[in-house]
Design a protein around this motif. Structure first.
Motif, PDB file in Angstrom:
ATOM      1  N   MET A   1       0.852  -1.194   0.000  1.00 24.36           N
ATOM      2  CA  MET A   1       0.000   0.000   0.000  1.00 24.36           C
ATOM      3  C   MET A   1       0.890   1.246   0.000  1.00 24.36           C
ATOM      4  N   ALA A   2       0.733   2.121  -0.971  1.00 23.37           N
ATOM      5  CA  ALA A   2       1.621   3.272  -1.127  1.00 23.37           C
ATOM      6  C   ALA A   2       1.670   4.119   0.139  1.00 23.37           C
ATOM      7  N   ALA A   3       0.518   4.253   0.799  1.00 19.27           N
ATOM      8  CA  ALA A   3       0.460   5.142   1.956  1.00 19.27           C
ATOM      9  C   ALA A   3       1.376   4.655   3.087  1.00 19.27           C
ATOM     10  N   ASN A   4       1.539   3.336   3.194  1.00 17.96           N
ATOM     11  CA  ASN A   4       2.395   2.824   4.276  1.00 17.96           C
ATOM     12  C   ASN A   4       3.840   2.753   3.792  1.00 17.96           C
ATOM     13  N   TRP A   5       4.370   3.917   3.366  1.00 23.69           N
ATOM     14  CA  TRP A   5       5.691   3.946   2.740  1.00 23.69           C
ATOM     15  C   TRP A   5       6.808   3.527   3.690  1.00 23.69           C
ATOM     16  N   GLN A   6       6.650   3.829   4.986  1.00 23.73           N
ATOM     17  CA  GLN A   6       7.708   3.451   5.939  1.00 23.73           C
ATOM     18  C   GLN A   6       7.924   1.939   5.919  1.00 23.73           C
ATOM     19  N   ARG A   7       6.800   1.203   5.845  1.00 26.44           N
ATOM     20  CA  ARG A   7       6.923  -0.264   5.844  1.00 26.44           C
ATOM     21  C   ARG A   7       7.541  -0.740   4.541  1.00 26.44           C
ATOM     22  N   GLY A   8       7.197  -0.038   3.437  1.00 28.81           N
ATOM     23  CA  GLY A   8       7.766  -0.377   2.134  1.00 28.81           C
ATOM     24  C   GLY A   8       9.280  -0.206   2.136  1.00 28.81           C
ATOM     25  N   VAL A   9       9.744   0.897   2.693  1.00 29.93           N
ATOM     26  CA  VAL A   9      11.191   1.173   2.733  1.00 29.93           C
ATOM     27  C   VAL A   9      11.899   0.110   3.553  1.00 29.93           C
ATOM     28  N   MET A  10      11.315  -0.211   4.715  1.00 30.44           N
ATOM     29  CA  MET A  10      11.940  -1.208   5.594  1.00 30.44           C
ATOM     30  C   MET A  10      11.980  -2.576   4.895  1.00 30.44           C
ATOM     31  N   ARG A  11      10.929  -2.877   4.124  1.00 32.78           N
ATOM     32  CA  ARG A  11      10.888  -4.164   3.432  1.00 32.78           C
ATOM     33  C   ARG A  11      12.006  -4.208   2.379  1.00 32.78           C
ATOM     34  N   LEU A  12      12.151  -3.077   1.657  1.00 35.17           N
ATOM     35  CA  LEU A  12      13.205  -3.010   0.636  1.00 35.17           C
ATOM     36  C   LEU A  12      14.579  -3.184   1.267  1.00 35.17           C
ATOM     37  N   MET A  13      14.720  -2.668   2.481  1.00 32.66           N
ATOM     38  CA  MET A  13      16.016  -2.794   3.174  1.00 32.66           C
ATOM     39  C   MET A  13      16.153  -4.162   3.849  1.00 32.66           C
ATOM     40  N   ARG A  14      15.174  -5.010   3.641  1.00 32.80           N
ATOM     41  CA  ARG A  14      15.165  -6.376   4.197  1.00 32.80           C
ATOM     42  C   ARG A  14      15.273  -6.372   5.723  1.00 32.80           C
ATOM     43  N   ILE A  15      14.617  -5.406   6.354  1.00 32.37           N
ATOM     44  CA  ILE A  15      14.603  -5.363   7.818  1.00 32.37           C
ATOM     45  C   ILE A  15      13.373  -6.119   8.297  1.00 32.37           C
ATOM     46  N   ALA A  16      13.624  -7.160   9.091  1.00 33.64           N
ATOM     47  CA  ALA A  16      12.528  -8.052   9.495  1.00 33.64           C
ATOM     48  C   ALA A  16      11.644  -7.399  10.554  1.00 33.64           C
ATOM     49  N   ASN A  17      10.378  -7.755  10.526  1.00 28.26           N
ATOM     50  CA  ASN A  17       9.464  -7.360  11.599  1.00 28.26           C
ATOM     51  C   ASN A  17       9.224  -8.554  12.510  1.00 28.26           C
TER      52      ASN A  17
ATOM     53  N   TRP B   1      17.634   0.343  20.971  1.00 26.40           N
ATOM     54  CA  TRP B   1      16.226   0.734  20.790  1.00 26.40           C
ATOM     55  C   TRP B   1      15.614  -0.033  19.640  1.00 26.40           C
ATOM     56  N   LEU B   2      14.307  -0.009  19.573  1.00 28.68           N
ATOM     57  CA  LEU B   2      13.615  -0.679  18.466  1.00 28.68           C
ATOM     58  C   LEU B   2      12.671   0.304  17.785  1.00 28.68           C
ATOM     59  N   ARG B   3      12.215  -0.130  16.649  1.00 31.77           N
ATOM     60  CA  ARG B   3      11.205   0.641  15.912  1.00 31.77           C
ATOM     61  C   ARG B   3       9.883  -0.098  16.084  1.00 31.77           C
ATOM     62  N   LEU B   4       9.010   0.504  16.853  1.00 30.72           N
ATOM     63  CA  LEU B   4       7.718  -0.137  17.130  1.00 30.72           C
ATOM     64  C   LEU B   4       6.710   0.336  16.083  1.00 30.72           C
ATOM     65  N   TRP B   5       6.027  -0.631  15.478  1.00 30.31           N
ATOM     66  CA  TRP B   5       4.976  -0.276  14.515  1.00 30.31           C
ATOM     67  C   TRP B   5       3.674  -0.092  15.291  1.00 30.31           C
ATOM     68  N   VAL B   6       3.177   1.135  15.306  1.00 33.92           N
ATOM     69  CA  VAL B   6       1.935   1.401  16.053  1.00 33.92           C
ATOM     70  C   VAL B   6       0.833   1.835  15.099  1.00 33.92           C
ATOM     71  N   PRO B   7      -0.409   1.507  15.435  1.00 32.86           N
ATOM     72  CA  PRO B   7      -1.521   1.922  14.573  1.00 32.86           C
ATOM     73  C   PRO B   7      -1.658   3.440  14.527  1.00 32.86           C
ATOM     74  N   HIS B   8      -2.017   3.939  13.354  1.00 34.64           N
ATOM     75  CA  HIS B   8      -2.273   5.377  13.191  1.00 34.64           C
ATOM     76  C   HIS B   8      -3.693   5.503  12.641  1.00 34.64           C
ATOM     77  N   PRO B   9      -4.703   5.365  13.525  1.00 33.07           N
ATOM     78  CA  PRO B   9      -6.086   5.276  13.055  1.00 33.07           C
ATOM     79  C   PRO B   9      -6.512   6.478  12.217  1.00 33.07           C
ATOM     80  N   ALA B  10      -5.936   7.670  12.485  1.00 36.91           N
ATOM     81  CA  ALA B  10      -6.332   8.861  11.721  1.00 36.91           C
ATOM     82  C   ALA B  10      -5.970   8.709  10.251  1.00 36.91           C
ATOM     83  N   LYS B  11      -5.013   7.838   9.939  1.00 42.73           N
ATOM     84  CA  LYS B  11      -4.590   7.650   8.543  1.00 42.73           C
ATOM     85  C   LYS B  11      -5.291   6.469   7.885  1.00 42.73           C
ATOM     86  N   GLY B  12      -6.173   5.825   8.638  1.00 44.91           N
ATOM     87  CA  GLY B  12      -6.947   4.741   8.025  1.00 44.91           C
ATOM     88  C   GLY B  12      -6.767   3.427   8.753  1.00 44.91           C
ATOM     89  N   GLU B  13      -7.734   2.561   8.511  1.00 52.07           N
ATOM     90  CA  GLU B  13      -7.760   1.230   9.109  1.00 52.07           C
ATOM     91  C   GLU B  13      -6.498   0.458   8.711  1.00 52.07           C
TER      92      GLU B  13
END
Ligand SMILES: Cc1cc2nc3c(=O)[nH]c(=O)nc-3n(C[C@H](O)[C@H](O)[C@H](O)COP(=O)(O)OP(=O)(O)OC[C@H]3O[C@@H](n4cnc5c(N)ncnc54)[C@H](O)[C@@H]3O)c2cc1C
Length: 246
Positions: free
Chosen positions: A1-17, A52-64
């Motif tokens: 999903m284009a809007a979730n660009w942060q996750r896209g970048v991390m995926r491209l960098m092969r950083i595991a969740n 430290w870690l990068r925590l993925w948190v929901p951002h409800p204002a930006k959509g489900e």
């Protein structure tokens, strides 16, 4: 999903969740909350101060289903029970991570990613200056837990909540701790306190983190008063007043 660009970048960098699940909550004050998580991430973690870690948190204002990442510092990692904790400043201004932490409950599940960068303190360090605001407190505690007994530590925190003494803090024999009340711009009083408390010297190393203006002001004291070059200090912006992360 284009809007979730942060996750896209991390995926491209092969950083595991990695999955993390809330297993406990402890409030030190109404605005400082420790959340304990269980996760396979804790099993083989190379733990060092400020990790430290990068925590993925929901951002409800930006959509489900929309998630954003926010940085939080590991405290109390236990490989055996596969648990660790994160300390959250529950700030008044709304933000996805602060809001999530405020409403968190055991059983809640998130994901987290790791991009570790170890900070090396030079051999011969005899005095460690640790400065910042309450977002830096978890990291400062990780320093205090690991620093050799003979090293003198000076903690200076710009934090003026009345209940600040309730916050978790590690006591050391060769350590001082100073709460600094803000005056004017963030970090102005803090950098003055550093000048007053610490004398320049060969074995000094300084670490600071927190709000951007605060860190900028501290850097001036570190470079000009303590005379520390880049090999003898590390500073990092943890958040910016009036601006959401990322
Ligand atoms: C390496 C690293 C480690 C960190 N470790 C910790 C940690 O252990 N504990 C911790 O609490 N924070 C820590 N932080 C800071 C945390 O990531 C930020 O405070 C982050 O902005 C919180 O995200 P949010 O979604 O709640 O707010 P955002 O969406 O980023 O911001 C929304 C609004 O809230 C304001 N805001 C954000 N944080 C604060 C705050 N602390 N006080 C007042 N206003 C704020 C912003 O200025 C903005 O106006 C760390 C940051 C980094 C980079």
């Amino acid at each position: 999903m284009a809007a979730n660009w942060q996750r896209g970048v991390m995926r491209l960098m092969r950083i595991a969740n990695h999955p993390v699940e809330v297993v406990g909550i402890r409030d030190f004050t109404p605005w400082y909350r420790r959340i304990e998580f269980r996760s396979p991430l804790a099993e083989a973690l190379d733990v060092f101060p400020t990790l430290w870690l990068r925590l993925w948190v929901p951002h409800p204002a930006k959509g489900e289903g929309f998630v954003v990442q926010r940085g939080y510092t590991f405290v109390r990692v236990d490989a055996e029970t596969r648990t660790f904790s994160l300390d959250f400043v529950l700030h008044d201004v709304a933000g996805p991570a602060g809001d999530w932490a405020r409403a968190a409950a055991p059983g809640d599940r998130l994901e987290a990613a790791l991009t570790p960068a170890r900070i090396e303190i030079p051999d011969g360090t005899t005095t460690l200056v640790l400065a910042g605001d309450s977002t830096a407190l978890p990291a400062i505690n990780t320093w205090l837990e690991t620093v050799p007994a003979e090293v003198q530590t000076h903690v200076l925190l710009e934090e003026e909540h009345d209940d600040r003494v309730e916050l978790p803090h590690i006591e050391r024999e060769r350590g001082t701790w100073e709460w600094v009340a803000r005056e004017g711009d963030r970090g102005t009083a803090l950098s003055r306190a550093i000048r007053d408390a610490v004398s320049p010297g060969d074995g000094v190393y300084a670490w600071a983190a927190g709000e951007k203006t605060l860190v900028k002001n501290v850097r001036v004291a570190v470079r000009e008063h303590l005379g520390l070059d880049r090999s003898r200090h590390f500073t990092q912006f943890y958040w910016i007043e009036g601006k959401a992360t990322g």
